[in-house]
Enzyme design. Structure first.
Site, PDB file in Angstrom:
ATOM      1  N   GLY A 165      95.130  71.902  42.789  1.00  0.00           N
ATOM      2  CA  GLY A 165      94.565  71.427  44.044  1.00  0.00           C
ATOM      3  C   GLY A 165      93.122  70.963  44.004  1.00  0.00           C
ATOM      4  O   GLY A 165      92.676  70.273  44.917  1.00  0.00           O
ATOM      5  N   ASP A 166      92.396  71.318  42.941  1.00  0.00           N
ATOM      6  CA  ASP A 166      91.010  70.862  42.790  1.00  0.00           C
ATOM      7  C   ASP A 166      90.754  70.635  41.300  1.00  0.00           C
ATOM      8  O   ASP A 166      89.759  71.090  40.748  1.00  0.00           O
ATOM      9  CB  ASP A 166      90.037  71.893  43.358  1.00  0.00           C
ATOM     10  CG  ASP A 166      88.610  71.363  43.480  1.00  0.00           C
ATOM     11  OD1 ASP A 166      88.438  70.121  43.529  1.00  0.00           O
ATOM     12  OD2 ASP A 166      87.661  72.171  43.511  1.00  0.00           O
ATOM     13  N   LEU A 167      91.684  69.912  40.675  1.00  0.00           N
ATOM     14  CA  LEU A 167      91.721  69.853  39.217  1.00  0.00           C
ATOM     15  C   LEU A 167      90.849  68.734  38.661  1.00  0.00           C
ATOM     16  O   LEU A 167      91.322  67.819  37.992  1.00  0.00           O
ATOM     17  CB  LEU A 167      93.169  69.706  38.739  1.00  0.00           C
ATOM     18  CG  LEU A 167      93.428  70.055  37.273  1.00  0.00           C
ATOM     19  CD1 LEU A 167      93.000  71.466  36.945  1.00  0.00           C
ATOM     20  CD2 LEU A 167      94.891  69.846  36.930  1.00  0.00           C
ATOM     21  N   TRP A 168      89.550  68.832  38.919  1.00  0.00           N
ATOM     22  CA  TRP A 168      88.633  67.925  38.242  1.00  0.00           C
ATOM     23  C   TRP A 168      88.255  68.554  36.890  1.00  0.00           C
ATOM     24  O   TRP A 168      88.563  69.720  36.621  1.00  0.00           O
ATOM     25  CB  TRP A 168      87.418  67.630  39.109  1.00  0.00           C
ATOM     26  CG  TRP A 168      86.440  68.742  39.285  1.00  0.00           C
ATOM     27  CD1 TRP A 168      86.616  69.889  39.988  1.00  0.00           C
ATOM     28  CD2 TRP A 168      85.110  68.803  38.758  1.00  0.00           C
ATOM     29  NE1 TRP A 168      85.491  70.668  39.940  1.00  0.00           N
ATOM     30  CE2 TRP A 168      84.548  70.030  39.183  1.00  0.00           C
ATOM     31  CE3 TRP A 168      84.341  67.945  37.974  1.00  0.00           C
ATOM     32  CZ2 TRP A 168      83.247  70.413  38.842  1.00  0.00           C
ATOM     33  CZ3 TRP A 168      83.053  68.334  37.644  1.00  0.00           C
ATOM     34  CH2 TRP A 168      82.517  69.536  38.069  1.00  0.00           C
ATOM     35  N   ASN A 171      86.851  72.110  36.287  1.00  0.00           N
ATOM     36  CA  ASN A 171      87.689  73.279  36.512  1.00  0.00           C
ATOM     37  C   ASN A 171      88.706  73.494  35.390  1.00  0.00           C
ATOM     38  O   ASN A 171      89.652  74.275  35.547  1.00  0.00           O
ATOM     39  CB  ASN A 171      88.397  73.178  37.864  1.00  0.00           C
ATOM     40  CG  ASN A 171      87.448  73.447  39.013  1.00  0.00           C
ATOM     41  OD1 ASN A 171      86.391  74.039  38.831  1.00  0.00           O
ATOM     42  ND2 ASN A 171      87.810  72.998  40.205  1.00  0.00           N
TER      43      ASN A 171
END
Length: 274
Positions: A165-168, A171
């Site tokens: 969900g916030d896989l930049w 991370n």
């Protein structure tokens, strides 16, 4: 024994993030940072970063495909135990209280509209930009941009994939010997698998081409996935417009036009390696 990493959290955030990490770990795919405690602050295993290499990147792609295939019960579904608290993980994403009708309704209503409305109210998006984006949101909400999940998600029987969900790239921590990827700081929820992949590309990830190759080998992506990269990057770009202002308006509008036209990386989509 190495001391744990203590991550300060706002009230309630430690438990939410711990639930997301455990939900992702339970998928049996990607390695996820271990939760050692989740009281006022989050206690996590301490990782020693290393340099990524191609084999580790390919293994990440395979593992991510398996994580996605573990699925979620509906679009926007939060990790078990966090239902009803209104937000998800480190990024504090809003979560629907009832299952949306489809991916387009979820993506437009819960991932784009709240941030675009706030940016407009703050004066960051002018009337012309807002009207252009509203036209695209209407088509997304109506299902005109809905598309298949990758093969493993489809065969699993789940409608929604289990997303980080916030896989930049920040991370994804590369660690160990041999090197492997460990995921941190999720905003885990049920969504479209291509969203995590598009996020990896937005700000660049080492050896992204090997991640994609491993993923596609394990779980072939639906036809036209490259043409949808910009579509799946609209949400993080909208968040950046709200948080960081005018400098992200042009990239957001460029991505919106590519999404509307169905153009992908070969025509200049945001993000390297596609």
């Amino acid at each position: 024994m190495t001391a744990p990493w203590r991550k300060p959290c706002p009230p309630g955030q430690a438990a939410r993030e711990a639930a997301g990490l455990r939900w992702l770990a339970g998928a049996g795919g990607c390695r996820v940072v271990r939760v050692l405690g989740a009281e006022d602050d989050l206690l996590l295993e301490r990782l020693s970063p290393r340099r990524a290499d191609a084999p580790a990147a390919e293994a990440l792609g395979v593992a991510l495909a398996r994580t996605h295939a573990a699925g979620a019960p509906w679009w926007g579904a939060p990790p078990p135990g966090t239902e009803g608290d209104g937000q998800l993980g480190a990024a504090a994403l809003p979560t629907p209280s009832t299952p949306p009708a489809g991916w387009g309704a979820f993506y437009a209503g819960w991932r784009l509209q709240p941030y675009l409305r706030a940016a407009r109210d703050a004066g960051t998006l002018d009337a012309a930009a807002s009207q252009e984006l509203d036209r695209l949101l209407s088509r997304i909400a109506d299902g005109h941009h809905d598309h298949d999940q990758p093969a493993l998600v489809r065969s699993s029987g789940h409608v929604a994939a289990r997303l980080h969900g916030d896989l930049w790239s920040g991370n994804v921590v590369w660690t160990g010997d041999p090197v492997e990827a460990v995921l941190i700081d999720p905003a885990a929820h049920g969504g479209h698998a291509e969203t995590d992949l598009a996020m990896l590309a937005l700000f660049g990830l080492p050896h992204l081409e090997h991640v994609l190759a491993g993923y596609h080998e394990a779980s072939p992506l639906a036809d036209g996935w490259r043409e949808r990269v910009a579509l799946h990057q609209l949400h993080p770009l909208a968040v950046h417009v709200l948080l960081f202002g005018d400098s992200y308006v042009a990239p957001l509008l460029q991505a919106a036009r590519r999404a509307a036209e169905g153009r992908g990386r070969d025509s200049g989509a945001v993000g390297p390696g596609w």
